[in-house]
Motif scaffolding. Structure first.
Motif, PDB file in Angstrom:
ATOM      1  N   ILE A 106      11.770   0.585  32.960  1.00  0.00           N
ATOM      2  CA  ILE A 106      12.094   1.419  31.798  1.00  0.00           C
ATOM      3  C   ILE A 106      11.477   2.807  31.964  1.00  0.00           C
ATOM      4  O   ILE A 106      12.119   3.829  31.705  1.00  0.00           O
ATOM      5  CB  ILE A 106      11.586   0.750  30.507  1.00  0.00           C
ATOM      6  N   ALA A 107      10.212   2.847  32.412  1.00  0.00           N
ATOM      7  CA  ALA A 107       9.538   4.131  32.614  1.00  0.00           C
ATOM      8  C   ALA A 107      10.257   4.956  33.669  1.00  0.00           C
ATOM      9  O   ALA A 107      10.436   6.169  33.527  1.00  0.00           O
ATOM     10  CB  ALA A 107       8.086   3.913  33.019  1.00  0.00           C
ATOM     11  N   THR A 108      10.709   4.279  34.727  1.00  0.00           N
ATOM     12  CA  THR A 108      11.434   4.993  35.780  1.00  0.00           C
ATOM     13  C   THR A 108      12.730   5.590  35.249  1.00  0.00           C
ATOM     14  O   THR A 108      13.091   6.728  35.566  1.00  0.00           O
ATOM     15  CB  THR A 108      11.746   4.046  36.948  1.00  0.00           C
ATOM     16  N   GLY A 109      13.429   4.826  34.418  1.00  0.00           N
ATOM     17  CA  GLY A 109      14.659   5.336  33.815  1.00  0.00           C
ATOM     18  C   GLY A 109      14.405   6.531  32.927  1.00  0.00           C
ATOM     19  O   GLY A 109      15.156   7.515  32.934  1.00  0.00           O
ATOM     20  N   ILE A 110      13.318   6.436  32.121  1.00  0.00           N
ATOM     21  CA  ILE A 110      12.987   7.559  31.225  1.00  0.00           C
ATOM     22  C   ILE A 110      12.620   8.797  32.035  1.00  0.00           C
ATOM     23  O   ILE A 110      13.005   9.918  31.696  1.00  0.00           O
ATOM     24  CB  ILE A 110      11.834   7.161  30.283  1.00  0.00           C
ATOM     25  N   GLN A 111      11.899   8.597  33.125  1.00  0.00           N
ATOM     26  CA  GLN A 111      11.551   9.733  33.976  1.00  0.00           C
ATOM     27  C   GLN A 111      12.791  10.396  34.554  1.00  0.00           C
ATOM     28  O   GLN A 111      12.856  11.624  34.663  1.00  0.00           O
ATOM     29  CB  GLN A 111      10.626   9.272  35.095  1.00  0.00           C
ATOM     30  N   SER A 112      13.773   9.588  34.896  1.00  0.00           N
ATOM     31  CA  SER A 112      15.021  10.157  35.404  1.00  0.00           C
ATOM     32  C   SER A 112      15.725  10.979  34.334  1.00  0.00           C
ATOM     33  O   SER A 112      16.266  12.056  34.608  1.00  0.00           O
ATOM     34  CB  SER A 112      15.941   9.042  35.900  1.00  0.00           C
ATOM     35  N   LEU A 113      15.714  10.447  33.108  1.00  0.00           N
ATOM     36  CA  LEU A 113      16.326  11.192  32.011  1.00  0.00           C
ATOM     37  C   LEU A 113      15.569  12.485  31.730  1.00  0.00           C
ATOM     38  O   LEU A 113      16.174  13.508  31.379  1.00  0.00           O
ATOM     39  CB  LEU A 113      16.380  10.324  30.754  1.00  0.00           C
ATOM     40  N   LEU A 114      14.253  12.452  31.891  1.00  0.00           N
ATOM     41  CA  LEU A 114      13.471  13.680  31.737  1.00  0.00           C
ATOM     42  C   LEU A 114      13.865  14.703  32.801  1.00  0.00           C
ATOM     43  O   LEU A 114      13.964  15.909  32.518  1.00  0.00           O
ATOM     44  CB  LEU A 114      11.976  13.369  31.837  1.00  0.00           C
ATOM     45  N   MET A 115      14.113  14.219  34.010  1.00  0.00           N
ATOM     46  CA  MET A 115      14.541  15.121  35.070  1.00  0.00           C
ATOM     47  C   MET A 115      15.901  15.726  34.742  1.00  0.00           C
ATOM     48  O   MET A 115      16.131  16.929  34.934  1.00  0.00           O
ATOM     49  CB  MET A 115      14.612  14.385  36.417  1.00  0.00           C
ATOM     50  N   VAL A 116      16.806  14.890  34.226  1.00  0.00           N
ATOM     51  CA  VAL A 116      18.117  15.397  33.826  1.00  0.00           C
ATOM     52  C   VAL A 116      17.972  16.432  32.714  1.00  0.00           C
ATOM     53  O   VAL A 116      18.648  17.467  32.715  1.00  0.00           O
ATOM     54  CB  VAL A 116      19.031  14.244  33.374  1.00  0.00           C
ATOM     55  N   THR A 117      17.091  16.149  31.767  1.00  0.00           N
ATOM     56  CA  THR A 117      16.854  17.092  30.666  1.00  0.00           C
ATOM     57  C   THR A 117      16.396  18.439  31.201  1.00  0.00           C
ATOM     58  O   THR A 117      16.867  19.493  30.769  1.00  0.00           O
ATOM     59  CB  THR A 117      15.796  16.537  29.697  1.00  0.00           C
ATOM     60  N   PHE A 118      15.484  18.390  32.169  1.00  0.00           N
ATOM     61  CA  PHE A 118      15.008  19.638  32.758  1.00  0.00           C
ATOM     62  C   PHE A 118      16.122  20.358  33.502  1.00  0.00           C
ATOM     63  O   PHE A 118      16.292  21.578  33.349  1.00  0.00           O
ATOM     64  CB  PHE A 118      13.837  19.371  33.711  1.00  0.00           C
ATOM     65  N   ILE A 119      16.911  19.621  34.280  1.00  0.00           N
ATOM     66  CA  ILE A 119      17.998  20.245  35.048  1.00  0.00           C
ATOM     67  C   ILE A 119      19.018  20.868  34.113  1.00  0.00           C
ATOM     68  O   ILE A 119      19.434  22.022  34.297  1.00  0.00           O
ATOM     69  CB  ILE A 119      18.661  19.207  35.975  1.00  0.00           C
ATOM     70  N   LEU A 120      19.429  20.104  33.094  1.00  0.00           N
ATOM     71  CA  LEU A 120      20.443  20.621  32.167  1.00  0.00           C
ATOM     72  C   LEU A 120      19.904  21.790  31.340  1.00  0.00           C
ATOM     73  O   LEU A 120      20.592  22.794  31.135  1.00  0.00           O
ATOM     74  CB  LEU A 120      20.928  19.503  31.256  1.00  0.00           C
ATOM     75  N   GLY A 121      18.658  21.657  30.860  1.00  0.00           N
ATOM     76  CA  GLY A 121      18.072  22.738  30.073  1.00  0.00           C
ATOM     77  C   GLY A 121      17.928  24.012  30.875  1.00  0.00           C
ATOM     78  O   GLY A 121      18.272  25.103  30.410  1.00  0.00           O
TER      79      GLY A 121
ATOM     80  N   GLY B 291       6.986  22.386  31.511  1.00  0.00           N
ATOM     81  CA  GLY B 291       5.709  21.769  31.169  1.00  0.00           C
ATOM     82  C   GLY B 291       5.865  20.470  30.400  1.00  0.00           C
ATOM     83  O   GLY B 291       5.195  19.474  30.699  1.00  0.00           O
ATOM     84  N   SER B 292       6.764  20.468  29.408  1.00  0.00           N
ATOM     85  CA  SER B 292       6.914  19.276  28.571  1.00  0.00           C
ATOM     86  C   SER B 292       7.494  18.099  29.346  1.00  0.00           C
ATOM     87  O   SER B 292       6.995  16.975  29.258  1.00  0.00           O
ATOM     88  CB  SER B 292       7.785  19.594  27.349  1.00  0.00           C
ATOM     89  N   THR B 293       8.555  18.344  30.120  1.00  0.00           N
ATOM     90  CA  THR B 293       9.147  17.243  30.883  1.00  0.00           C
ATOM     91  C   THR B 293       8.217  16.787  32.006  1.00  0.00           C
ATOM     92  O   THR B 293       8.119  15.591  32.292  1.00  0.00           O
ATOM     93  CB  THR B 293      10.514  17.654  31.473  1.00  0.00           C
ATOM     94  N   GLY B 294       7.517  17.732  32.615  1.00  0.00           N
ATOM     95  CA  GLY B 294       6.593  17.369  33.685  1.00  0.00           C
ATOM     96  C   GLY B 294       5.429  16.537  33.182  1.00  0.00           C
ATOM     97  O   GLY B 294       5.057  15.527  33.794  1.00  0.00           O
ATOM     98  N   LEU B 295       4.848  16.943  32.055  1.00  0.00           N
ATOM     99  CA  LEU B 295       3.712  16.193  31.500  1.00  0.00           C
ATOM    100  C   LEU B 295       4.147  14.817  31.023  1.00  0.00           C
ATOM    101  O   LEU B 295       3.418  13.831  31.198  1.00  0.00           O
ATOM    102  CB  LEU B 295       3.087  16.992  30.350  1.00  0.00           C
ATOM    103  N   ALA B 296       5.321  14.748  30.403  1.00  0.00           N
ATOM    104  CA  ALA B 296       5.816  13.454  29.934  1.00  0.00           C
ATOM    105  C   ALA B 296       6.046  12.512  31.108  1.00  0.00           C
ATOM    106  O   ALA B 296       5.706  11.319  31.055  1.00  0.00           O
ATOM    107  CB  ALA B 296       7.105  13.641  29.136  1.00  0.00           C
TER     108      ALA B 296
ATOM    109  N   SER C 289      20.493   5.819  35.931  1.00  0.00           N
ATOM    110  CA  SER C 289      19.348   5.451  35.098  1.00  0.00           C
ATOM    111  C   SER C 289      19.727   4.428  34.044  1.00  0.00           C
ATOM    112  O   SER C 289      18.942   3.524  33.724  1.00  0.00           O
ATOM    113  CB  SER C 289      18.775   6.705  34.419  1.00  0.00           C
ATOM    114  N   LEU C 290      20.936   4.551  33.492  1.00  0.00           N
ATOM    115  CA  LEU C 290      21.348   3.676  32.400  1.00  0.00           C
ATOM    116  C   LEU C 290      21.975   2.375  32.896  1.00  0.00           C
ATOM    117  O   LEU C 290      21.723   1.297  32.338  1.00  0.00           O
ATOM    118  CB  LEU C 290      22.336   4.413  31.494  1.00  0.00           C
TER     119      LEU C 290
END
Length: 329
Positions: free
Chosen positions: A40-55, A22-27, A87-88
């Motif tokens: 920048i937003a696209t990069g952050i979204q990619s990092l959010l996806m990585v966060t979800f995958i790793l978590g 929920g948190s990564t999806g809403l962000a 992303s980076l």
């Protein structure tokens, strides 16, 4: 499908998974709305996806045996690294790296798939997942016919027979296991559980005692023996073995919950109010274990467990919810 995921992860991990999703999806959605097209937003979204995958990976890997963990690490880590690096280092190509990373996960599942299992095992597991226990048993019977001296084949068929409600066949399979390996605590524990399910408590106690003698440092053996002795009102022995199980660090809340329930019953019967109060307090601290049991018991495959534990779990629920009057008297 969702219920199977919930059972696999357990209530707490499942809640963390939903919160992470929920948190990564809403962000990510907020970034799409507020900063559409921004690199920048696209990069952050990619990092959010990585966060979800790793978590999510951490949550899942923690529930897997070591061999499976290594397999999934080989699948997930390259994907996550590709997305992070893309992303980076090259944010304008983030979409390409995300696609490559997700594509690797799909490819990795096939590349690193576990092909070690015999065909009959795979057929049995597939049938079991569909609830077709007779077909699953037939597949394992074929496997046993080909390799009749491997105890693990009888163990799997015994569990399938229990799911099918055929306790006599399950008993015979566990007994065959004890003949193939007289030092197998697993075989005697399984035999004890079948006898317990059949309400043959003395036979269950005898099998559980052998299992405990073979594996005195295993909490499962002490727990099973104590549970059976508590049902036989052998309070001194039951208290000793249940306390031993706790001392051996029972890893999951749902079994700690039942141990405290059985100890509470013992102290209640003895009129030992202070120990009973302590056991009740400990039981109430295992509310997560009650949630775990409620999820597990709702599954179709839990028929054998319901036959043995449903009354205990309901009593634990009433105690936790303070629905039982004069519990300390």
């Amino acid at each position: 499908m969702i219920k199977r995921v919930q059972i696999f992860l357990g209530p707490r991990r499942f809640r963390v998974f939903l919160a992470l999703l929920g948190s990564t999806g809403l962000a990510s959605l907020a970034l799409t709305v507020l900063a559409q097209g921004s690199p920048i937003a696209t990069g952050i979204q990619s990092l959010l996806m990585v966060t979800f995958i790793l978590g999510s990976s951490v949550l899942v890997l923690g529930r897997l045996p070591i061999e499976e963990r290594l397999r999934w690490l080989a699948i997930i880590v390259p994907s996550a690294l590709a997305i992070i690096i893309g992303s980076l280092a090259l944010p304008h190509l983030t979409g390409l790296f995300v696609g490559a990373g997700l594509g690797w996960i799909v490819a990795g599942i096939f590349i690193f798939r576990d092909v070690r299992g015999p065909q009959n095992y795979r057929a049995a597991v597939k049938a079991m997942r569909k609830g077709d226990y007779q077909s699953a048993i037939a597949s394992m019977t074929t496997e046993i016919g080909e390799k009749p001296n491997q105890a693990q084949h009888f163990r799997f068929r015994a569990e399938l027979n229990r799911l099918a409600g055929d306790l006599d066949s399950a008993r015979a399979d566990y007994q065959r296991m004890t003949e193939l390996d007289a030092q197998s605590a697993v075989a005697y524990n399984g035999l004890a559980e079948v006898e317990l399910q059949a309400r043959r408590y003395e036979d269950a106690r005898r099998a559980a005692r052998v299992a405990h003698e073979l594996a005195p440092d295993e909490w499962v053996a002490a727990y099973n023996l104590g549970m059976i002795e508590e049902r036989l009102l052998q309070d001194d022995a039951a208290q000793r073995h249940l306390s031993d199980a706790l001392a051996l660090d029972i890893p999951d809340s749902r079994h700690r919950l039942l141990v405290h329930l059985y100890l509470w019953r013992i102290y209640q019967r003895r009129g030992e109010l202070k120990p009973a109060s302590g056991a009740l307090a400990a039981l109430k601290r295992e509310k997560a274990g009650l949630e775990e049991w409620q999820v597990i018991m709702s599954a179709d495959e839990a028929q054998a467990l319901r036959a043995v534990l449903s009354d205990d779990i309901e009593e634990a629920r009433r105690l936790i919810m303070d629905e039982t009057q004069n519990v300390s008297q």
